[in-house]
Write an enzyme that holds these catalytic residues in place. Structure first.
Site, PDB file in Angstrom:
ATOM      1  N   THR A  90      38.517   2.656  94.368  1.00 24.38           N
ATOM      2  CA  THR A  90      38.368   4.044  93.959  1.00 24.38           C
ATOM      3  C   THR A  90      36.908   4.330  93.607  1.00 24.38           C
ATOM      4  O   THR A  90      36.296   3.600  92.840  1.00 24.38           O
ATOM      5  CB  THR A  90      39.259   4.344  92.742  1.00 24.38           C
ATOM      6  OG1 THR A  90      40.624   4.100  93.101  1.00 24.38           O
ATOM      7  CG2 THR A  90      39.107   5.783  92.276  1.00 24.38           C
TER       8      THR A  90
ATOM      9  N   HIS B 200      50.047   1.395  99.985  1.00 22.48           N
ATOM     10  CA  HIS B 200      49.704   0.765  98.707  1.00 22.48           C
ATOM     11  C   HIS B 200      50.975   0.594  97.871  1.00 22.48           C
ATOM     12  O   HIS B 200      51.427   1.517  97.209  1.00 22.48           O
ATOM     13  CB  HIS B 200      48.696   1.636  97.971  1.00 22.48           C
ATOM     14  CG  HIS B 200      47.978   0.935  96.861  1.00 22.48           C
ATOM     15  ND1 HIS B 200      48.152  -0.398  96.576  1.00 22.48           N
ATOM     16  CD2 HIS B 200      47.069   1.385  95.952  1.00 22.48           C
ATOM     17  CE1 HIS B 200      47.389  -0.736  95.539  1.00 22.48           C
ATOM     18  NE2 HIS B 200      46.723   0.331  95.144  1.00 22.48           N
TER      19      HIS B 200
ATOM     20  N   ASN C 186      49.553  -2.747  92.357  1.00 20.88           N
ATOM     21  CA  ASN C 186      48.745  -2.232  91.250  1.00 20.88           C
ATOM     22  C   ASN C 186      49.410  -1.144  90.406  1.00 20.88           C
ATOM     23  O   ASN C 186      48.732  -0.340  89.776  1.00 20.88           O
ATOM     24  CB  ASN C 186      47.395  -1.725  91.764  1.00 20.88           C
ATOM     25  CG  ASN C 186      46.535  -2.839  92.321  1.00 20.88           C
ATOM     26  OD1 ASN C 186      46.903  -4.013  92.250  1.00 20.88           O
ATOM     27  ND2 ASN C 186      45.402  -2.504  92.879  1.00 20.88           N
TER      28      ASN C 186
ATOM     29  N   TYR D 159      51.275   1.523  91.175  1.00 14.60           N
ATOM     30  CA  TYR D 159      51.454   2.885  91.648  1.00 14.60           C
ATOM     31  C   TYR D 159      52.874   3.087  92.171  1.00 14.60           C
ATOM     32  O   TYR D 159      53.718   2.208  92.044  1.00 14.60           O
ATOM     33  CB  TYR D 159      50.362   3.219  92.665  1.00 14.60           C
ATOM     34  CG  TYR D 159      48.987   3.126  92.034  1.00 14.60           C
ATOM     35  CD1 TYR D 159      48.593   4.018  91.042  1.00 14.60           C
ATOM     36  CD2 TYR D 159      48.097   2.096  92.370  1.00 14.60           C
ATOM     37  CE1 TYR D 159      47.352   3.913  90.420  1.00 14.60           C
ATOM     38  CE2 TYR D 159      46.855   1.988  91.761  1.00 14.60           C
ATOM     39  CZ  TYR D 159      46.500   2.900  90.777  1.00 14.60           C
ATOM     40  OH  TYR D 159      45.281   2.781  90.142  1.00 14.60           O
TER      41      TYR D 159
ATOM     42  N   ASN E  45      48.457  -1.482  85.272  1.00 14.81           N
ATOM     43  CA  ASN E  45      49.124  -0.204  85.034  1.00 14.81           C
ATOM     44  C   ASN E  45      50.513  -0.386  84.406  1.00 14.81           C
ATOM     45  O   ASN E  45      51.463   0.331  84.729  1.00 14.81           O
ATOM     46  CB  ASN E  45      49.217   0.632  86.321  1.00 14.81           C
ATOM     47  CG  ASN E  45      47.922   1.371  86.616  1.00 14.81           C
ATOM     48  OD1 ASN E  45      47.233   1.814  85.711  1.00 14.81           O
ATOM     49  ND2 ASN E  45      47.587   1.508  87.890  1.00 14.81           N
TER      50      ASN E  45
ATOM     51  N   ARG F 173      34.297  -5.610  94.875  1.00 14.88           N
ATOM     52  CA  ARG F 173      33.128  -5.141  94.137  1.00 14.88           C
ATOM     53  C   ARG F 173      31.790  -5.492  94.796  1.00 14.88           C
ATOM     54  O   ARG F 173      30.844  -4.700  94.746  1.00 14.88           O
ATOM     55  CB  ARG F 173      33.187  -5.695  92.712  1.00 14.88           C
ATOM     56  CG  ARG F 173      32.208  -5.077  91.762  1.00 14.88           C
ATOM     57  CD  ARG F 173      32.543  -5.421  90.326  1.00 14.88           C
ATOM     58  NE  ARG F 173      33.775  -4.805  89.879  1.00 14.88           N
ATOM     59  CZ  ARG F 173      34.209  -4.836  88.619  1.00 14.88           C
ATOM     60  NH1 ARG F 173      33.509  -5.476  87.696  1.00 14.88           N
ATOM     61  NH2 ARG F 173      35.333  -4.245  88.289  1.00 14.88           N
TER      62      ARG F 173
END
Length: 356
Positions: A25, A172, A175, A177, A232, A311
């Protein structure tokens, strides 16, 4: 030993190497979720990755989880993504869009309505909104009759991705969601055919995957999983059973790939790898470092065919070339990860530019 710099055939797509740019993101879309010109520049700069998987893209306005994230539910968004696809293809790259419905990881200040989820279970923590950090609110449980409409949103987004010239989509289901919210027993407390057992909790994810495959073809569809992950506020107490059911449902579809976020030597990750017939992308997530030696080890031990890194791609647009040359890597400026604008986004120099 598999060479991470060797070409790889991913269905009809010829990848220049086995390093994948993981979805991250970055909050650079405009207020309407339309990809901006600097997004095209950003992804084009990083087309040296064998495969780029974009940041999470909401399939509907109610699927948005963060400010200034891009969508794939309007014609204007399709045109924005076309610029991204063209920029990546001009540099010889391959790019899949990650379709991400945030579910309960959202807020009325973002989407103008109560977030939806499998069940009315409020996540712990806070969410970043245009009005600053706010505590999560209790989501509205989706009615059984609404679920085909959510499936249709994924299908529409996938079709729009193809129309934009993107090479495929990644669903996805990781994570914390929406798709993982259906898989997890702490977020899915339903009593209909979509909850109550591992088989039922896997049902919705399987239905979404089947529908997207039917719409755009299996060679254009991958899926991302994070079995047992707690990001999350997810807590899966039956991960092995649930992901076994999910694997049984998606294995016959012939997906382009399975992208697993987990310690690649872990029990569930190993079971997924051994049970899946196609390409597996390894991502260590929070279980270890995402560097060249880790990638080489994972591929050498047949834990996957591709390895995704996140990253390091932010601050090293030419990451693959730097790794190949054993050159030093630039450190990212974390203050600009989600700040918007060009700074800390498209202004990181390549190794060649740094030496000039």
């Amino acid at each position: 030993m598999s060479d991470v710099f060797a070409p790889f055939s991913l269905g009809p797509h010829e990848l220049s190497n086995r390093i994948v740019m993981a979805p991250m993101t970055r909050n650079r879309a405009d207020a309407d979720g339309v990809p901006t010109d600097i997004m095209a520049t950003y992804y084009g700069q990083r087309a040296g990755a064998g495969l780029i998987v974009t940041e999470g893209v909401q399939p509907s306005s109610t699927g948005q989880g963060y400010p200034h994230t891009p969508g794939l539910h309007s014609d204007e968004q399709v045109e924005g993504w076309r610029k991204v696809a063209d920029a990546v293809h001009a540099e010889g790259g391959v790019v899949f869009a990650q379709i991400m419905h945030a579910g309960r990881i959202s807020h009325p200040a973002l989407i103008g309505t109560q977030p939806v989820a499998p069940s009315e279970v409020k996540p712990a923590g806070e969410v970043f909104t245009p009005e600053g950090l706010k505590p999560f609110e209790t989501p509205r449980a989706l009615e059984t009759a609404e679920l085909p409409g959510i499936v249709a949103e994924y299908v529409d987004a996938a079709r729009r991705a193809v129309a934009a010239g993107l090479d495929g989509v990644e669903l996805h289901a990781a994570n914390g969601y929406l798709l993982q919210q259906f898989l997890s027993d702490n977020t899915n407390q339903r009593t209909d055919e979509y909850g109550g057992s591992p088989e039922n909790r896997a049902r919705f994810v399987i239905e979404v995957t089947q529908a997207v495959v039917e719409a755009i073809g299996a060679e254009r569809v991958g899926i991302r999983l994070s079995p047992g992950g707690d990001f999350n506020d997810i807590h899966e107490t039956e991960a092995a059973q649930t992901y076994a059911e999910l694997l049984a449902g998606i294995k016959p579809l012939g997906l382009a790939y399975l992208h697993v976020i987990d310690d690649p030597s872990g029990e569930v990750a190993s079971a997924l790898r051994e049970g899946f017939d196609g390409t597996v992308i390894v991502n260590t997530g929070f279980a270890g470092s995402s560097d060249l030696s880790t990638a080489q080890e994972a591929l050498a031990q047949d834990r996957g065919e591709l390895f995704s890194i996140g990253r390091a791609f932010i601050s090293n647009p030419d990451l693959v070339e730097r790794l190949k040359a054993d050159a030093p890597l630039a450190d990212p400026d974390m203050d600009t990860f989600y700040a918007g604008g060009a700074k800390g986004y498209v202004d990181y120099p390549t190794l060649e530019e740094s030496a000039a």
